[in-house]
Design a protein around this motif. Sequence first.
Motif, PDB file in Angstrom:
ATOM      1  N   ARG A 171       9.604  11.039  20.790  1.00 46.70           N
ATOM      2  CA  ARG A 171      10.723  10.138  20.515  1.00 46.70           C
ATOM      3  C   ARG A 171      11.072  10.163  19.025  1.00 46.70           C
ATOM      4  O   ARG A 171      10.229  10.480  18.187  1.00 46.70           O
ATOM      5  CB  ARG A 171      10.369   8.722  20.963  1.00 46.70           C
ATOM      6  N   SER A 172      12.289   9.769  18.726  1.00 50.27           N
ATOM      7  CA  SER A 172      12.760   9.811  17.340  1.00 50.27           C
ATOM      8  C   SER A 172      11.831   8.989  16.441  1.00 50.27           C
ATOM      9  O   SER A 172      11.662   7.786  16.672  1.00 50.27           O
ATOM     10  CB  SER A 172      14.168   9.228  17.249  1.00 50.27           C
ATOM     11  N   PRO A 173      11.229   9.615  15.427  1.00 47.90           N
ATOM     12  CA  PRO A 173      10.351   8.839  14.531  1.00 47.90           C
ATOM     13  C   PRO A 173      11.157   7.802  13.754  1.00 47.90           C
ATOM     14  O   PRO A 173      12.354   7.995  13.494  1.00 47.90           O
ATOM     15  CB  PRO A 173       9.792   9.904  13.585  1.00 47.90           C
ATOM     16  N   SER A 174      10.499   6.727  13.386  1.00 42.72           N
ATOM     17  CA  SER A 174      11.165   5.722  12.550  1.00 42.72           C
ATOM     18  C   SER A 174      10.191   5.237  11.488  1.00 42.72           C
ATOM     19  O   SER A 174       8.971   5.389  11.627  1.00 42.72           O
ATOM     20  CB  SER A 174      11.666   4.547  13.395  1.00 42.72           C
ATOM     21  N   CYS A 175      10.739   4.645  10.423  1.00 39.68           N
ATOM     22  CA  CYS A 175       9.903   4.242   9.296  1.00 39.68           C
ATOM     23  C   CYS A 175      10.481   3.017   8.618  1.00 39.68           C
ATOM     24  O   CYS A 175      11.639   2.657   8.830  1.00 39.68           O
ATOM     25  CB  CYS A 175       9.776   5.392   8.292  1.00 39.68           C
ATOM     26  N   CYS A 176       9.657   2.399   7.757  1.00 39.18           N
ATOM     27  CA  CYS A 176      10.126   1.267   6.962  1.00 39.18           C
ATOM     28  C   CYS A 176      10.922   1.790   5.760  1.00 39.18           C
ATOM     29  O   CYS A 176      11.050   2.995   5.563  1.00 39.18           O
ATOM     30  CB  CYS A 176       8.934   0.430   6.496  1.00 39.18           C
ATOM     31  N   VAL A 177      11.439   0.867   4.947  1.00 35.58           N
ATOM     32  CA  VAL A 177      12.265   1.283   3.805  1.00 35.58           C
ATOM     33  C   VAL A 177      11.445   1.985   2.737  1.00 35.58           C
ATOM     34  O   VAL A 177      11.999   2.686   1.882  1.00 35.58           O
ATOM     35  CB  VAL A 177      13.007   0.089   3.188  1.00 35.58           C
ATOM     36  N   GLY A 178      10.121   1.772   2.763  1.00 36.25           N
ATOM     37  CA  GLY A 178       9.246   2.513   1.858  1.00 36.25           C
ATOM     38  C   GLY A 178       9.602   2.343   0.391  1.00 36.25           C
ATOM     39  O   GLY A 178      10.063   1.276  -0.041  1.00 36.25           O
ATOM     40  N   PRO A 179       9.413   3.405  -0.392  1.00 41.10           N
ATOM     41  CA  PRO A 179       9.629   3.289  -1.840  1.00 41.10           C
ATOM     42  C   PRO A 179      11.086   3.045  -2.220  1.00 41.10           C
ATOM     43  O   PRO A 179      11.367   2.730  -3.384  1.00 41.10           O
ATOM     44  CB  PRO A 179       9.143   4.647  -2.372  1.00 41.10           C
ATOM     45  N   ALA A 180      12.008   3.184  -1.271  1.00 36.51           N
ATOM     46  CA  ALA A 180      13.417   2.937  -1.599  1.00 36.51           C
ATOM     47  C   ALA A 180      13.646   1.491  -2.005  1.00 36.51           C
ATOM     48  O   ALA A 180      14.468   1.207  -2.880  1.00 36.51           O
ATOM     49  CB  ALA A 180      14.308   3.289  -0.397  1.00 36.51           C
ATOM     50  N   ARG A 181      12.904   0.556  -1.370  1.00 37.96           N
ATOM     51  CA  ARG A 181      13.145  -0.846  -1.653  1.00 37.96           C
ATOM     52  C   ARG A 181      11.880  -1.689  -1.688  1.00 37.96           C
ATOM     53  O   ARG A 181      11.963  -2.914  -1.759  1.00 37.96           O
ATOM     54  CB  ARG A 181      14.093  -1.440  -0.615  1.00 37.96           C
ATOM     55  N   CYS A 182      10.718  -1.082  -1.607  1.00 36.11           N
ATOM     56  CA  CYS A 182       9.499  -1.896  -1.492  1.00 36.11           C
ATOM     57  C   CYS A 182       8.436  -1.405  -2.462  1.00 36.11           C
ATOM     58  O   CYS A 182       8.112  -0.219  -2.495  1.00 36.11           O
ATOM     59  CB  CYS A 182       8.971  -1.840  -0.054  1.00 36.11           C
ATOM     60  N   GLU A 183       7.873  -2.338  -3.239  1.00 34.79           N
ATOM     61  CA  GLU A 183       6.860  -1.967  -4.225  1.00 34.79           C
ATOM     62  C   GLU A 183       5.500  -1.688  -3.604  1.00 34.79           C
ATOM     63  O   GLU A 183       4.615  -1.144  -4.251  1.00 34.79           O
ATOM     64  CB  GLU A 183       6.712  -3.097  -5.251  1.00 34.79           C
ATOM     65  N   TRP A 184       5.291  -2.066  -2.336  1.00 37.03           N
ATOM     66  CA  TRP A 184       3.976  -1.880  -1.723  1.00 37.03           C
ATOM     67  C   TRP A 184       3.828  -0.527  -1.028  1.00 37.03           C
ATOM     68  O   TRP A 184       2.776  -0.240  -0.470  1.00 37.03           O
ATOM     69  CB  TRP A 184       3.689  -2.981  -0.704  1.00 37.03           C
ATOM     70  N   ALA A 185       4.857   0.281  -0.995  1.00 35.28           N
ATOM     71  CA  ALA A 185       4.777   1.558  -0.280  1.00 35.28           C
ATOM     72  C   ALA A 185       3.700   2.449  -0.897  1.00 35.28           C
ATOM     73  O   ALA A 185       3.739   2.752  -2.095  1.00 35.28           O
ATOM     74  CB  ALA A 185       6.126   2.251  -0.316  1.00 35.28           C
ATOM     75  N   MET A 186       2.757   2.898  -0.067  1.00 39.71           N
ATOM     76  CA  MET A 186       1.653   3.743  -0.530  1.00 39.71           C
ATOM     77  C   MET A 186       2.020   5.226  -0.453  1.00 39.71           C
ATOM     78  O   MET A 186       1.287   6.066  -0.958  1.00 39.71           O
ATOM     79  CB  MET A 186       0.397   3.497   0.326  1.00 39.71           C
ATOM     80  N   TYR A 187       3.104   5.550   0.234  1.00 39.39           N
ATOM     81  CA  TYR A 187       3.577   6.932   0.297  1.00 39.39           C
ATOM     82  C   TYR A 187       5.063   6.907   0.614  1.00 39.39           C
ATOM     83  O   TYR A 187       5.642   5.843   0.897  1.00 39.39           O
ATOM     84  CB  TYR A 187       2.794   7.744   1.347  1.00 39.39           C
ATOM     85  N   ASP A 188       5.689   8.059   0.565  1.00 40.47           N
ATOM     86  CA  ASP A 188       7.130   8.144   0.774  1.00 40.47           C
ATOM     87  C   ASP A 188       7.419   8.200   2.281  1.00 40.47           C
ATOM     88  O   ASP A 188       7.451   9.268   2.893  1.00 40.47           O
ATOM     89  CB  ASP A 188       7.683   9.381   0.070  1.00 40.47           C
ATOM     90  N   THR A 189       7.608   7.047   2.863  1.00 37.95           N
ATOM     91  CA  THR A 189       7.838   6.978   4.309  1.00 37.95           C
ATOM     92  C   THR A 189       9.131   7.682   4.719  1.00 37.95           C
ATOM     93  O   THR A 189       9.197   8.294   5.797  1.00 37.95           O
ATOM     94  CB  THR A 189       7.899   5.513   4.766  1.00 37.95           C
ATOM     95  N   LEU A 190      10.141   7.593   3.889  1.00 39.06           N
ATOM     96  CA  LEU A 190      11.436   8.196   4.245  1.00 39.06           C
ATOM     97  C   LEU A 190      11.344   9.711   4.321  1.00 39.06           C
ATOM     98  O   LEU A 190      11.858  10.340   5.253  1.00 39.06           O
ATOM     99  CB  LEU A 190      12.515   7.773   3.235  1.00 39.06           C
ATOM    100  N   GLU A 191      10.669  10.297   3.333  1.00 41.41           N
ATOM    101  CA  GLU A 191      10.503  11.743   3.321  1.00 41.41           C
ATOM    102  C   GLU A 191       9.626  12.192   4.493  1.00 41.41           C
ATOM    103  O   GLU A 191       9.922  13.200   5.160  1.00 41.41           O
ATOM    104  CB  GLU A 191       9.854  12.177   2.000  1.00 41.41           C
ATOM    105  N   ALA A 192       8.553  11.436   4.749  1.00 36.10           N
ATOM    106  CA  ALA A 192       7.664  11.802   5.855  1.00 36.10           C
ATOM    107  C   ALA A 192       8.396  11.723   7.193  1.00 36.10           C
ATOM    108  O   ALA A 192       8.237  12.596   8.054  1.00 36.10           O
ATOM    109  CB  ALA A 192       6.443  10.887   5.858  1.00 36.10           C
ATOM    110  N   CYS A 193       9.208  10.690   7.370  1.00 40.03           N
ATOM    111  CA  CYS A 193       9.950  10.533   8.631  1.00 40.03           C
ATOM    112  C   CYS A 193      10.914  11.705   8.829  1.00 40.03           C
ATOM    113  O   CYS A 193      11.012  12.270   9.926  1.00 40.03           O
ATOM    114  CB  CYS A 193      10.709   9.210   8.600  1.00 40.03           C
ATOM    115  N   TYR A 194      11.595  12.083   7.768  1.00 39.41           N
ATOM    116  CA  TYR A 194      12.531  13.215   7.868  1.00 39.41           C
ATOM    117  C   TYR A 194      11.786  14.516   8.176  1.00 39.41           C
ATOM    118  O   TYR A 194      12.177  15.287   9.061  1.00 39.41           O
ATOM    119  CB  TYR A 194      13.318  13.338   6.565  1.00 39.41           C
ATOM    120  N   GLU A 195      10.694  14.768   7.447  1.00 39.84           N
ATOM    121  CA  GLU A 195       9.937  16.016   7.631  1.00 39.84           C
ATOM    122  C   GLU A 195       9.402  16.133   9.062  1.00 39.84           C
ATOM    123  O   GLU A 195       9.463  17.205   9.676  1.00 39.84           O
ATOM    124  CB  GLU A 195       8.772  16.062   6.645  1.00 39.84           C
TER     125      GLU A 195
END
Length: 418
Positions: free
Chosen positions: A156-180
């Motif tokens: 199914r289509s992966p989904s992710c939180c806003v990650g480093p785009a808008r959140c200081e607690w992001a431990m990794y780049d969720t947006l890039e990982a979701c796309y990859e």
Amino acid sequence: MHKTPLLDQLESGPWPSFVKDLKRVAARKPQTADLLGVLERSYKDKITHWKHGGIVGVLGYGSGIIGRYTDLPDEFPGVEHFHTIRVNHPSAWMYTTKALRELCDIWDEHGSSVLNMHGSTGDIIFLGTRTEELEPCFAKLTAKGWDLGGSGSAFRSPSCCVGPARCEWAMYDTLEACYELTQEFQFDLHRPSYPYKYKLKLSGCPNDCVAAVARADCSVIGVWKDDIRIDQSAVQAYAGGELKPRGGATKWDKLDIQKDVVELCPTQCMSWDGKTLKINNRECNHCMHCINLMPQALRPGTERGAAFLLGSHAPILEGAQMSWVIVPFFEMEKPFDYLKELMTNIAEWWSEHGKNRERVGELILRLGMRSLLEAIGVEPAPQQVRIPRANPFFFWHQSDFDAEAKGRRYDTRQGFVR
């Protein structure tokens, strides 16, 4: 327009009503008018008048289209066909207004104009179109750079939180990982080849804003490995009321560090003597409670990565199951090769041993965690122990029951001979 006395009651409440929205669309879309008619009829008859399934799709794709038909086509011809199209969403559901207008224009032209932002997996859901409109709609979507999402026994289509785009607690780049990962698993996303659905959600920190641990077969949760960083002067400021708890998002002016933070720690790994806050980081389970309360005093460590969890689902017979830790910590750096290989190995084990419509979490329960770990080559780890044995000294002998009845406690070492 059909008469809808039962649906009309849903417009009388204090909240926005979907009936009111559908009536507005029905003025220019006959199929939406018939949609209201079918719904009214279902409320009256107390049964659904939708038939699920049927083989419909677009050329080259095995998923992304869900067939829908009514069993009253003569009475409601506008919804004789009312198929659903799933459109793959961008990472973290970030759209430009131009993109949203493109989507709405395409759906106005080829469908009912009714859409859902977003479905439970995360896709944009186009609700209601005829079979002959599927290919033209798909052609318009792909011409604008959109693609279909997954459905059926597919990735199914992966989904992710806003990650480093808008959140200081992001431990990794969720947006890039979701796309990859969306790109990596294109074949599995469009061509169902698994025993059942296979979902992936990525959260940047243990707050888990996309609820991955409860809603996805595969959960990737950002975590840190070293110690929580403490600013003792800021802790004092929270205790004194100079800093507001949760960044001001509570009704309290100041924190009682002992009651609000230390005593609510799930692993009891913190202590407070009125001046200094101490954390036994070896016992911390990264729940984020203390950090969320005092974001200016406590911050995650700097050695960052992710934990991989597996198996959440909500089957009817066994009830909801949360994800299970498989890998407690690994680095999450592009191109995410470790995660891709891990997910592929799990899918191969599941495809080989899983029954039809058996989720991967159910297979783990049936064959055991040992079978999975041996197949994917992951070493056992303490974090994989889901339910530790509560009484390691209780052997279910009558003498154990008698001793417990007399007051012996099995959660301490007191009274036992070493």
